[in-house]
Design a protein around this motif. Structure first.
Motif, PDB file in Angstrom:
ATOM      1  N   VAL A 255     -63.553  53.904  12.632  1.00 51.62           N
ATOM      2  CA  VAL A 255     -64.938  53.425  12.779  1.00 51.62           C
ATOM      3  C   VAL A 255     -64.958  51.926  12.502  1.00 51.62           C
ATOM      4  O   VAL A 255     -65.400  51.135  13.334  1.00 51.62           O
ATOM      5  CB  VAL A 255     -65.881  54.168  11.810  1.00 51.62           C
ATOM      6  N   GLU A 256     -64.459  51.530  11.336  1.00 48.16           N
ATOM      7  CA  GLU A 256     -64.280  50.128  10.961  1.00 48.16           C
ATOM      8  C   GLU A 256     -63.156  50.057   9.936  1.00 48.16           C
ATOM      9  O   GLU A 256     -62.876  51.042   9.242  1.00 48.16           O
ATOM     10  CB  GLU A 256     -65.559  49.533  10.331  1.00 48.16           C
ATOM     11  N   SER A 257     -62.529  48.890   9.822  1.00 48.58           N
ATOM     12  CA  SER A 257     -61.525  48.698   8.776  1.00 48.58           C
ATOM     13  C   SER A 257     -61.550  47.251   8.321  1.00 48.58           C
ATOM     14  O   SER A 257     -62.005  46.361   9.053  1.00 48.58           O
ATOM     15  CB  SER A 257     -60.125  49.081   9.277  1.00 48.58           C
ATOM     16  N   GLY A 258     -61.049  47.018   7.105  1.00 52.07           N
ATOM     17  CA  GLY A 258     -60.987  45.660   6.597  1.00 52.07           C
ATOM     18  C   GLY A 258     -60.966  45.646   5.081  1.00 52.07           C
ATOM     19  O   GLY A 258     -60.850  46.693   4.424  1.00 52.07           O
ATOM     20  N   PRO A 259     -61.078  44.452   4.477  1.00 52.02           N
ATOM     21  CA  PRO A 259     -61.104  44.338   3.017  1.00 52.02           C
ATOM     22  C   PRO A 259     -62.203  45.219   2.412  1.00 52.02           C
ATOM     23  O   PRO A 259     -63.303  45.328   2.966  1.00 52.02           O
ATOM     24  CB  PRO A 259     -61.402  42.856   2.788  1.00 52.02           C
ATOM     25  N   ALA A 260     -61.894  45.856   1.284  1.00 51.92           N
ATOM     26  CA  ALA A 260     -62.780  46.872   0.713  1.00 51.92           C
ATOM     27  C   ALA A 260     -64.188  46.345   0.455  1.00 51.92           C
ATOM     28  O   ALA A 260     -65.183  47.000   0.791  1.00 51.92           O
ATOM     29  CB  ALA A 260     -62.173  47.407  -0.589  1.00 51.92           C
ATOM     30  N   GLU A 262     -65.846  44.107   1.927  1.00 47.86           N
ATOM     31  CA  GLU A 262     -66.595  43.942   3.172  1.00 47.86           C
ATOM     32  C   GLU A 262     -67.031  45.292   3.739  1.00 47.86           C
ATOM     33  O   GLU A 262     -68.125  45.417   4.292  1.00 47.86           O
ATOM     34  CB  GLU A 262     -65.759  43.176   4.198  1.00 47.86           C
ATOM     35  N   LEU A 263     -66.177  46.307   3.594  1.00 51.15           N
ATOM     36  CA  LEU A 263     -66.543  47.646   4.084  1.00 51.15           C
ATOM     37  C   LEU A 263     -67.698  48.216   3.266  1.00 51.15           C
ATOM     38  O   LEU A 263     -68.607  48.844   3.824  1.00 51.15           O
ATOM     39  CB  LEU A 263     -65.337  48.587   4.018  1.00 51.15           C
ATOM     40  N   PHE A 264     -67.684  47.990   1.947  1.00 50.85           N
ATOM     41  CA  PHE A 264     -68.772  48.512   1.119  1.00 50.85           C
ATOM     42  C   PHE A 264     -70.095  47.800   1.397  1.00 50.85           C
ATOM     43  O   PHE A 264     -71.153  48.306   1.038  1.00 50.85           O
ATOM     44  CB  PHE A 264     -68.402  48.430  -0.366  1.00 50.85           C
ATOM     45  N   ASN A 265     -70.023  46.648   2.040  1.00 49.83           N
ATOM     46  CA  ASN A 265     -71.240  45.929   2.423  1.00 49.83           C
ATOM     47  C   ASN A 265     -71.499  45.995   3.923  1.00 49.83           C
ATOM     48  O   ASN A 265     -72.323  45.238   4.448  1.00 49.83           O
ATOM     49  CB  ASN A 265     -71.140  44.462   1.979  1.00 49.83           C
ATOM     50  N   SER A 266     -70.826  46.913   4.628  1.00 49.64           N
ATOM     51  CA  SER A 266     -70.975  47.013   6.075  1.00 49.64           C
ATOM     52  C   SER A 266     -72.396  47.429   6.450  1.00 49.64           C
ATOM     53  O   SER A 266     -73.044  48.194   5.728  1.00 49.64           O
ATOM     54  CB  SER A 266     -69.985  48.053   6.628  1.00 49.64           C
ATOM     55  N   ASP A 267     -72.866  46.925   7.590  1.00 57.12           N
ATOM     56  CA  ASP A 267     -74.180  47.371   8.071  1.00 57.12           C
ATOM     57  C   ASP A 267     -74.053  48.514   9.083  1.00 57.12           C
ATOM     58  O   ASP A 267     -75.037  48.932   9.671  1.00 57.12           O
ATOM     59  CB  ASP A 267     -74.978  46.198   8.672  1.00 57.12           C
ATOM     60  N   ASN A 268     -72.811  49.036   9.273  1.00 57.91           N
ATOM     61  CA  ASN A 268     -72.612  50.191  10.140  1.00 57.91           C
ATOM     62  C   ASN A 268     -73.188  51.432   9.454  1.00 57.91           C
ATOM     63  O   ASN A 268     -72.838  51.737   8.306  1.00 57.91           O
ATOM     64  CB  ASN A 268     -71.113  50.372  10.406  1.00 57.91           C
ATOM     65  N   ALA A 269     -74.061  52.178  10.149  1.00 59.81           N
ATOM     66  CA  ALA A 269     -74.771  53.295   9.515  1.00 59.81           C
ATOM     67  C   ALA A 269     -73.817  54.384   9.036  1.00 59.81           C
ATOM     68  O   ALA A 269     -74.016  54.965   7.961  1.00 59.81           O
ATOM     69  CB  ALA A 269     -75.778  53.889  10.499  1.00 59.81           C
ATOM     70  N   PHE A 270     -72.763  54.669   9.807  1.00 58.66           N
ATOM     71  CA  PHE A 270     -71.811  55.692   9.389  1.00 58.66           C
ATOM     72  C   PHE A 270     -71.047  55.248   8.148  1.00 58.66           C
ATOM     73  O   PHE A 270     -70.916  55.990   7.174  1.00 58.66           O
ATOM     74  CB  PHE A 270     -70.814  56.012  10.510  1.00 58.66           C
TER      75      PHE A 270
END
Length: 286
Positions: A255-260, A262-270
């Motif tokens: 779905v998405e990947s990257g530094p932790a 940044e993922l915890f602040n993602s605006d992706n709903a899933f």
């Protein structure tokens, strides 16, 4: 189903998969390139593109049944993709001759869910087993290495105990010592928190961080690939405490990947729903 309905359904199925790969600034220890894997009609990996960086503690997170453990088997050449490629330090695993594959597997240490210890051997011999099988080291050197690894995981006192005499947390730590004994470049943890209470899960997470830091310092002094530790899990608390890099896997794709952070602040709903453990969002009970 009409063609247009089928296309709409396919679109909906991957609606939240941006496939966004956020830069992490390190070379990939392991890379999946458009990997497809099916068992009969059951499609597990469906165009997986994923990198696991050197020098980081990575996590592959996702709902149950999304192909996380199948990824491990592809990395070590126990499964081959139907399509696509898997690279370890830039070398194609599916295209390796058997001798090269055998050598490549020595780059990996694996901690399985239950520790996977041999019940007929005591802890010391369990940890020594890979050294006796895969190296020609003298017994004095094996004893020194195993003693050091057991001390690192807090089991220096337990070498003569058998697995059935250990608690679940102690079995995990013994499995961790065995995973480390060949000084691997890549350590894979297959749901290391399963069966552990929250306190022991937190302690195991701390231990993983401490040992990763130690191995990093050793490798920075001696050269060679920086250690890549990868945890396969769906435990969000472990991810918050331990992960430096996160790949969110769902329906056989990233779905998405990257530094932790940044993922915890993602605006992706899933991603937001999964990493916060909310009931409302794209993930249902299906």
């Amino acid at each position: 189903m009409t063609v247009s309905q089928h296309l709409d359904h396919a679109h909906d199925e991957y609606e939240w998969h941006t496939g966004l790969v956020r830069p992490h600034g390190m070379p990939d220890a392991v890379e999946f390139i458009d990997v497809h894997k099916a068992f009969g009609r059951n499609k597990i990996l469906r165009g997986l593109n994923m990198g696991l960086p050197e020098g980081k503690i990575s996590m592959i997170l996702g709902p149950s049944g999304t192909g996380k453990s199948v990824c491990i088997k592809h990395m070590v050449g126990l499964l081959y993709p139907d399509q696509g490629d898997v690279l370890v330090h830039g070398e194609s695993v599916p295209n390796m001759p058997d001798d090269d594959l055998f050598e490549m597997r020595k780059k990996f240490g694996v901690l399985f869910q239950d520790g996977a210890l041999f019940g007929s051997m005591n802890v010391f011999d369990n940890v020594a087993f890979p050294l006796r099988q895969h190296t020609d080291k003298a017994e004095e050197e094996i004893i020194a290495t195993v003693t050091s690894r057991l001390d690192e995981v807090g089991l220096g006192f337990a070498g003569d105990k058998f697995p059935n005499e250990l608690s679940g947390g102690m079995r995990k730590r013994a499995g961790f010592a065995r995973a480390l004994v060949l000084d691997p470049d890549i350590v894979l943890f297959d749901e290391p928190d399963s069966g552990l209470d929250p306190v022991r899960t937190a302690l195991l997470g701390e231990l993983i961080q401490e040992i990763h830091e130690e191995v990093m310092e050793q490798r920075q002094r001696s050269g060679g690939p920086l250690p890549a530790f990868t945890l396969i899990t769906h435990d969000i608390m472990t991810a918050r405490r331990v992960a430096e890099h996160i790949s969110v896997l769902w329906k056989g794709r990233i779905v998405e990947s990257g530094p932790a952070e940044e993922l915890f602040n993602s605006d992706n709903a899933f991603v937001r729903q999964f990493l916060s453990g909310e009931s409302q969002g794209p993930v249902g009970m299906e």
